[in-house]
Design an enzyme around this catalytic site. Structure first.
Site, PDB file in Angstrom:
ATOM      1  N   ASP A 118       0.853  -1.202   0.000  1.00 13.00           N
ATOM      2  CA  ASP A 118       0.000   0.000   0.000  1.00 13.00           C
ATOM      3  C   ASP A 118       0.883   1.245   0.000  1.00 13.00           C
ATOM      4  O   ASP A 118       0.785   2.115   0.878  1.00 13.00           O
ATOM      5  CB  ASP A 118      -0.916  -0.011   1.233  1.00 13.00           C
ATOM      6  CG  ASP A 118      -1.883  -1.186   1.216  1.00 13.00           C
ATOM      7  OD1 ASP A 118      -2.322  -1.594   0.122  1.00 13.00           O
ATOM      8  OD2 ASP A 118      -2.192  -1.718   2.300  1.00 13.00           O
ATOM      9  N   LYS A 134     -11.512  -5.644  -3.454  1.00 14.63           N
ATOM     10  CA  LYS A 134     -12.712  -5.944  -2.662  1.00 14.63           C
ATOM     11  C   LYS A 134     -13.968  -5.715  -3.506  1.00 14.63           C
ATOM     12  O   LYS A 134     -14.844  -4.916  -3.168  1.00 14.63           O
ATOM     13  CB  LYS A 134     -12.742  -5.113  -1.382  1.00 14.63           C
ATOM     14  CG  LYS A 134     -11.602  -5.463  -0.432  1.00 14.63           C
ATOM     15  CD  LYS A 134     -11.726  -4.780   0.914  1.00 14.63           C
ATOM     16  CE  LYS A 134     -10.554  -5.112   1.816  1.00 14.63           C
ATOM     17  NZ  LYS A 134      -9.265  -4.517   1.383  1.00 14.63           N
TER      18      LYS A 134
END
Ligand code: O7M
Length: 212
Positions: free
Chosen positions: A9, A60
């Site tokens: 990230d 997701k």
């Protein structure tokens, strides 16, 4: 074998690529999500392919079946080997992700329960178990379950027999790898590696869990 998966990230391209390259020998896979892809671009997936590690798309995915299918096609066309989708959208939406994934020969993981404190407002209790059962019925390769709650991972393990559990929440979120690594097939670690003074040493230190 418990895999070590780096959550990359990192939003600065040079830093992200260097980190991935330096840590790669100590990793089993790299997970890329919105922070990296939105800042550095989808084309970075091809650059990271050079590290010769499976690349997991953590988008997701959580939409109607047709939109899920279109998203998952883009994921695999971009060079990813796995995709993560949400399960609260219901069986037909999960099935669309699993079926599209299988067209590409990839792997699909379904989020059953999240790791942060607020997750207990919705994902806790029977809901997480329900999602895990749906994921199994749809033929998913595994689920995501929280390293911050080993008791919940243990409960979900009974449902996810013979398939994989990947578990985030170690380090920065307080999850203890000594308690979780033996319960799961992969630990997902971000800040404890990429924010460490020496990310390679941090990844190497986590390697002892790869054989637990
Ligand atoms: O180790 P961290 O806390 O810096 O990062 C954890 C990574 O795992 C980060 O990429 C999160 O988005 C992700 N994650 C969770 O932290 N909790 C979850 O419940 C689920 C995920 C995840 O990877 O879902 C697929």
């Amino acid at each position: 074998m418990t895999e070590l998966i780096l959550a990359l990230d990192v939003t600065e391209k040079k830093k992200a690529l260097a980190l991935a390259h330096d840590c790669a020998p100590h990793l089993d896979a790299i997970k890329l999500g919105y922070p990296f892809i939105l800042s550095c671009g989808l084309s970075m997936v091809r650059e990271l392919e050079e590290e010769d590690l499976p690349l997991i798309a953590d988008f997701k995915v959580a939409d109607i079946p047709n939109t899920n299918r279109l998203i998952v096609e883009q994921v695999f066309d971009a060079g990813f080997s796995s995709v993560i989708c949400h399960g609260f959208t219901g069986k037909d939406s999960i099935q669309a992700c699993v079926d599209t994934t299988s067209d590409y020969g990839g792997a699909c993981f379904v989020v059953a329960e999240m790791s942060h404190p607020g997750a207990t407002e919705f994902f806790h209790g029977e809901t997480a178990a329900h999602i895990a059962r749906l994921a199994m019925e749809c033929g998913a390769d595994g689920i995501i379950a929280p390293a911050t709650r080993p008791d919940r991972v243990r409960m979900l393990r009974d449902i996810v027999k013979g398939r994989k559990i990947l578990s985030p929440g170690i380090g920065a979120q307080g999850g203890d790898p000594d308690r979780v690594a033996v319960l799961v097939d992969g630990i997902i670690v971000g800040r404890a590696i990429y924010e460490a003074k020496d990310p390679v040493a941090a990844a190497m230190a986590l390697n002892r869990f790869r054989s637990s």
